[in-house]
Design a protein around this motif. Sequence first.
Motif, PDB file in Angstrom:
ATOM      1  N   VAL A  92       0.824  -1.206   0.000  1.00 54.65           N
ATOM      2  CA  VAL A  92       0.000   0.000   0.000  1.00 54.65           C
ATOM      3  C   VAL A  92       0.858   1.255   0.000  1.00 54.65           C
ATOM      4  CG1 VAL A  92      -1.696   1.326   1.328  1.00 54.65           C
ATOM      5  CG2 VAL A  92      -1.946  -1.158   1.093  1.00 54.65           C
ATOM      6  N   PHE A  93       1.922   1.252   0.809  1.00 60.25           N
ATOM      7  CA  PHE A  93       2.738   2.456   0.954  1.00 60.25           C
ATOM      8  C   PHE A  93       3.969   2.466   0.059  1.00 60.25           C
ATOM      9  CE2 PHE A  93       0.352   2.158   4.900  1.00 60.25           C
ATOM     10  CZ  PHE A  93      -0.091   3.459   5.075  1.00 60.25           C
ATOM     11  N   GLY A  94       4.194   1.411  -0.698  1.00 60.22           N
ATOM     12  CA  GLY A  94       5.329   1.378  -1.610  1.00 60.22           C
ATOM     13  C   GLY A  94       6.663   1.306  -0.905  1.00 60.22           C
ATOM     14  N   GLU A 145      13.467  -2.486  19.532  1.00 60.68           N
ATOM     15  CA  GLU A 145      13.717  -1.751  18.292  1.00 60.68           C
ATOM     16  C   GLU A 145      12.458  -1.040  17.828  1.00 60.68           C
ATOM     17  OE1 GLU A 145      15.700  -3.949  15.156  1.00 60.68           O
ATOM     18  OE2 GLU A 145      16.546  -5.301  16.647  1.00 60.68           O
ATOM     19  N   ILE A 146      12.671   0.091  17.189  1.00 60.97           N
ATOM     20  CA  ILE A 146      11.601   0.820  16.503  1.00 60.97           C
ATOM     21  C   ILE A 146      12.105   1.149  15.106  1.00 60.97           C
ATOM     22  CG2 ILE A 146      10.220   2.918  16.420  1.00 60.97           C
ATOM     23  CD1 ILE A 146      10.237   3.013  19.412  1.00 60.97           C
ATOM     24  N   MET A 147      11.373   0.716  14.095  1.00 58.55           N
ATOM     25  CA  MET A 147      11.686   1.047  12.717  1.00 58.55           C
ATOM     26  C   MET A 147      10.673   2.070  12.200  1.00 58.55           C
ATOM     27  SD  MET A 147      12.515  -2.295  13.331  1.00 58.55           S
ATOM     28  CE  MET A 147      13.776  -3.514  12.945  1.00 58.55           C
ATOM     29  N   LEU A 148      11.162   3.085  11.511  1.00 59.99           N
ATOM     30  CA  LEU A 148      10.297   4.119  10.962  1.00 59.99           C
ATOM     31  C   LEU A 148      10.457   4.194   9.451  1.00 59.99           C
ATOM     32  CD1 LEU A 148      11.535   5.356  13.875  1.00 59.99           C
ATOM     33  CD2 LEU A 148       9.972   7.191  13.284  1.00 59.99           C
ATOM     34  N   PHE A 149       9.341   4.109   8.758  1.00 58.15           N
ATOM     35  CA  PHE A 149       9.266   4.411   7.332  1.00 58.15           C
ATOM     36  C   PHE A 149       8.585   5.767   7.212  1.00 58.15           C
ATOM     37  CE2 PHE A 149       9.245  -0.162   7.730  1.00 58.15           C
ATOM     38  CZ  PHE A 149      10.085  -0.607   6.722  1.00 58.15           C
ATOM     39  N   VAL A 150       9.294   6.762   6.693  1.00 62.12           N
ATOM     40  CA  VAL A 150       8.752   8.112   6.619  1.00 62.12           C
ATOM     41  C   VAL A 150       8.758   8.565   5.173  1.00 62.12           C
ATOM     42  CG1 VAL A 150       8.871  10.447   7.547  1.00 62.12           C
ATOM     43  CG2 VAL A 150       9.764   8.543   8.890  1.00 62.12           C
ATOM     44  N   GLY A 151       7.572   8.877   4.672  1.00 59.91           N
ATOM     45  CA  GLY A 151       7.423   9.379   3.317  1.00 59.91           C
ATOM     46  C   GLY A 151       6.774  10.749   3.312  1.00 59.91           C
ATOM     47  N   ALA A 152       6.382  11.206   2.139  1.00 58.76           N
ATOM     48  CA  ALA A 152       5.813  12.539   2.013  1.00 58.76           C
ATOM     49  C   ALA A 152       4.469  12.656   2.708  1.00 58.76           C
ATOM     50  CB  ALA A 152       5.673  12.912   0.542  1.00 58.76           C
ATOM     51  N   ASP A 153       3.703  11.561   2.755  1.00 60.02           N
ATOM     52  CA  ASP A 153       2.364  11.625   3.347  1.00 60.02           C
ATOM     53  C   ASP A 153       2.062  10.431   4.239  1.00 60.02           C
ATOM     54  OD1 ASP A 153       2.245   9.723   1.393  1.00 60.02           O
ATOM     55  OD2 ASP A 153       0.758  10.749   0.154  1.00 60.02           O
ATOM     56  N   PHE A 154       3.085   9.797   4.791  1.00 62.52           N
ATOM     57  CA  PHE A 154       2.829   8.670   5.684  1.00 62.52           C
ATOM     58  C   PHE A 154       4.003   8.459   6.635  1.00 62.52           C
ATOM     59  CE2 PHE A 154       5.084   6.767   2.122  1.00 62.52           C
ATOM     60  CZ  PHE A 154       6.002   5.922   2.745  1.00 62.52           C
ATOM     61  N   VAL A 155       3.670   7.850   7.762  1.00 68.68           N
ATOM     62  CA  VAL A 155       4.658   7.360   8.724  1.00 68.68           C
ATOM     63  C   VAL A 155       4.211   5.971   9.137  1.00 68.68           C
ATOM     64  CG1 VAL A 155       5.788   7.668  10.953  1.00 68.68           C
ATOM     65  CG2 VAL A 155       5.146   9.666   9.611  1.00 68.68           C
ATOM     66  N   VAL A 156       5.096   4.992   8.980  1.00 71.14           N
ATOM     67  CA  VAL A 156       4.827   3.622   9.414  1.00 71.14           C
ATOM     68  C   VAL A 156       5.872   3.285  10.475  1.00 71.14           C
ATOM     69  CG1 VAL A 156       4.658   1.196   8.767  1.00 71.14           C
ATOM     70  CG2 VAL A 156       3.842   2.968   7.187  1.00 71.14           C
ATOM     71  N   THR A 157       5.423   3.010  11.679  1.00 71.00           N
ATOM     72  CA  THR A 157       6.328   2.632  12.763  1.00 71.00           C
ATOM     73  C   THR A 157       6.126   1.157  13.085  1.00 71.00           C
ATOM     74  OG1 THR A 157       4.724   3.337  14.446  1.00 71.00           O
ATOM     75  CG2 THR A 157       6.374   4.939  13.746  1.00 71.00           C
ATOM     76  N   VAL A 158       7.228   0.451  13.190  1.00 75.04           N
ATOM     77  CA  VAL A 158       7.212  -0.977  13.524  1.00 75.04           C
ATOM     78  C   VAL A 158       8.019  -1.147  14.805  1.00 75.04           C
ATOM     79  CG1 VAL A 158       7.774  -3.305  12.756  1.00 75.04           C
ATOM     80  CG2 VAL A 158       7.076  -1.573  11.084  1.00 75.04           C
TER      81      VAL A 158
END
Length: 369
Positions: A92-94, A145-158
């Motif tokens: 979904v978030f690429g 651990e905390i992983m962050l995916f940060v894009g122009a219009d989303f943040v996904v934290t694992v």
Amino acid sequence: MPSFRALPPSLLRQGARSKTQYEHDARRIHVPVSQAMVDCAVYCDGNRLPGKYTHSAALRKVHDIETEGRDAFVWIGLHEPDEHQMQAVAEVFGLHELAVEDAVHAHQRPKLERYDKTLFLVLKTVKYVDHESIANARQIVETGEIMLFVGADFVVTVRHGDHGGLAGVRRRLEESPASLKLGPYSVMHAIADHVVDTYLDVTDLIETDIDAMEEDIFSPLAQTEIECIYLLKREVVELRRAVSPLTIDLQRIGTDHHDLINVEIRRYLRDVLDHTIKASERIASFDELLSSLVQAALGKVAMQQNVDMRKISAWVAIAAVPTAMAGIYGMNFDNMPELHWTFGYPAVLTVMAAVCFLLYRTFRRNHWL
């Protein structure tokens, strides 16, 4: 529960595996993302929109808002997702497959990577494990651990691990719409700031343990336990591995990626970098201090062994006098001095006691006993 015959053909072609394993794989394939989702929210102009969203519906909502010329982003939080759940979010978030693999398997070192317009940041979380004394402790620092995916219009934290929850960070950000208006990278800053603050808190508690251990080592009557020092040194090394690499990554954020992160966020991140450097320097000083304590403890143990050996030698010298005299008069010879004397036996005992007493006083005067 799915039956063995109802399994997908791709699973049936994998070879001779047990029915239980097939059913386990089938259940994992059909576990929805919502099982690993902690929270999913859409933010527009710094405010959280009401309602509950799936990850795909939240992103569609963001795109609809952006078509109206307004700024919005989605923040989805996941806790220990499996491979299929993470893959569904990635589609979904690429998200890049290499970063997705790291997010699933965890046990990564702190790092910052860029995949096109998305930043992937790995943070090590730490927690101080309470204990009555270091002698009874088995673990002092627990990591996650905390992983962050940060894009122009989303943040996904694992998030991996039972500690390091981000509910408090989300709540504080929602109480400050001005921060959320800065976009997804304001979330990245808030999480990094929260994690680094825990580093400082943990170092304060570890410093208390080191002070107590230092007091015990230099106390003349305390028993020195080197194992406790090695335990604390091992925990400090683990803490250093969590903190030190982050310094370089935060420096890179401040100097690179100007096309993604605005000036205001970079200013905030410089403050986080300062705190990280402070924590890293304190941890390095702990490591050096513990190395010195190891040497001091070894010296104290060696001194204690010398004192013990000196005491043993003194008692051996005292015991050697009656042993030698008893050995001489224990020989079976007829012609020995004073052998048939009436007072020979008490005289020998008196001489033994007198010599032993003199030796004891001499050793006590010289602090051997």
